[in-house]
Write a protein that holds these residues in place. Structure first.
Motif, mmCIF file in Angstrom:
data_model
loop_
_atom_site.group_PDB
_atom_site.id
_atom_site.type_symbol
_atom_site.label_atom_id
_atom_site.label_comp_id
_atom_site.label_asym_id
_atom_site.label_seq_id
_atom_site.Cartn_x
_atom_site.Cartn_y
_atom_site.Cartn_z
ATOM 1 N N GLY A 117 -51.749 -25.051 107.207
ATOM 2 C CA GLY A 117 -51.241 -25.228 108.570
ATOM 3 C C GLY A 117 -49.733 -25.366 108.599
ATOM 4 N N ILE A 118 -49.197 -26.126 107.661
ATOM 5 C CA ILE A 118 -47.741 -26.289 107.582
ATOM 6 C C ILE A 118 -47.078 -24.946 107.293
ATOM 7 C CG2 ILE A 118 -45.858 -27.305 106.214
ATOM 8 C CD1 ILE A 118 -47.171 -29.267 108.171
ATOM 9 N N ALA A 119 -47.651 -24.173 106.380
ATOM 10 C CA ALA A 119 -47.093 -22.852 106.067
ATOM 11 C C ALA A 119 -47.133 -21.944 107.298
ATOM 12 C CB ALA A 119 -47.863 -22.212 104.911
ATOM 13 N N LEU A 120 -48.226 -21.982 108.037
ATOM 14 C CA LEU A 120 -48.330 -21.169 109.256
ATOM 15 C C LEU A 120 -47.355 -21.648 110.324
ATOM 16 C CD1 LEU A 120 -52.198 -20.728 109.435
ATOM 17 C CD2 LEU A 120 -50.517 -18.883 109.221
ATOM 18 N N ALA A 121 -47.212 -22.960 110.474
ATOM 19 C CA ALA A 121 -46.264 -23.502 111.453
ATOM 20 C C ALA A 121 -44.840 -23.076 111.101
ATOM 21 C CB ALA A 121 -46.378 -25.022 111.518
ATOM 22 N N ASN A 122 -44.509 -23.104 109.814
ATOM 23 C CA ASN A 122 -43.182 -22.655 109.382
ATOM 24 C C ASN A 122 -42.982 -21.171 109.668
ATOM 25 O OD1 ASN A 122 -42.377 -25.180 108.474
ATOM 26 N ND2 ASN A 122 -43.087 -24.816 106.384
ATOM 27 N N LEU A 123 -44.029 -20.381 109.432
ATOM 28 C CA LEU A 123 -43.953 -18.947 109.719
ATOM 29 C C LEU A 123 -43.745 -18.707 111.212
ATOM 30 C CD1 LEU A 123 -44.179 -15.962 108.949
ATOM 31 C CD2 LEU A 123 -46.663 -16.204 109.106
ATOM 32 N N CYS A 124 -44.500 -19.411 112.049
ATOM 33 C CA CYS A 124 -44.343 -19.275 113.503
ATOM 34 C C CYS A 124 -42.929 -19.652 113.925
ATOM 35 C CB CYS A 124 -45.363 -20.141 114.242
ATOM 36 S SG CYS A 124 -47.057 -19.519 114.152
ATOM 37 N N ASN A 125 -42.411 -20.731 113.362
ATOM 38 C CA ASN A 125 -41.054 -21.172 113.686
ATOM 39 C C ASN A 125 -40.023 -20.122 113.278
ATOM 40 O OD1 ASN A 125 -39.115 -23.060 114.635
ATOM 41 N ND2 ASN A 125 -38.723 -23.660 112.521
ATOM 42 N N LYS A 126 -40.222 -19.527 112.101
ATOM 43 C CA LYS A 126 -39.313 -18.479 111.630
ATOM 44 C C LYS A 126 -39.349 -17.267 112.561
ATOM 45 C CE LYS A 126 -38.419 -15.517 107.659
ATOM 46 N NZ LYS A 126 -38.850 -15.136 106.308
#
Length: 87
Positions: free
Chosen positions: A48-57
């Motif tokens: 989830g953290i990796a996906l949240a970071n991807l969305c933010n990017k």
């Protein structure tokens, strides 16, 4: 469990924002279900953290592109104003 986010380096394999967001929502639902073990919850949280970071990017990149377009439009509008005042 959900699919891990794909490699960000390959444009062909990069998740679209909508897909990443859907995966993030699914992870949240799974975590909130309370049926997972600690190990499963931890693994999903990491994804989830990796996906949240991807969305933010992705959102940050879109914001930069939009700002660039706005600046370019502003410059074009100034040029048009200058041309119209010369006549």
């Amino acid at each position: 469990m959900t699919t891990e986010p794909e490699n960000e380096d390959s444009s062909k394999n990069t998740l679209e924002f909508e897909d990443a967001y859907k995966q993030l929502e699914k992870i949240l639902e799974e975590l909130e279900s309370g049926t997972l073990t600690l190990e499963q919850s931890t693994a999903l949280y990491e994804k989830g953290i990796a996906l949240a970071n991807l969305c933010n990017k992705i959102l940050s990149t879109a914001e930069i592109r939009i700002n660039t377009l706005q600046v370019d439009l502003g410059k074009q509008m100034e040029m048009l104003e200058d041309l119209s005042t010369e006549n």
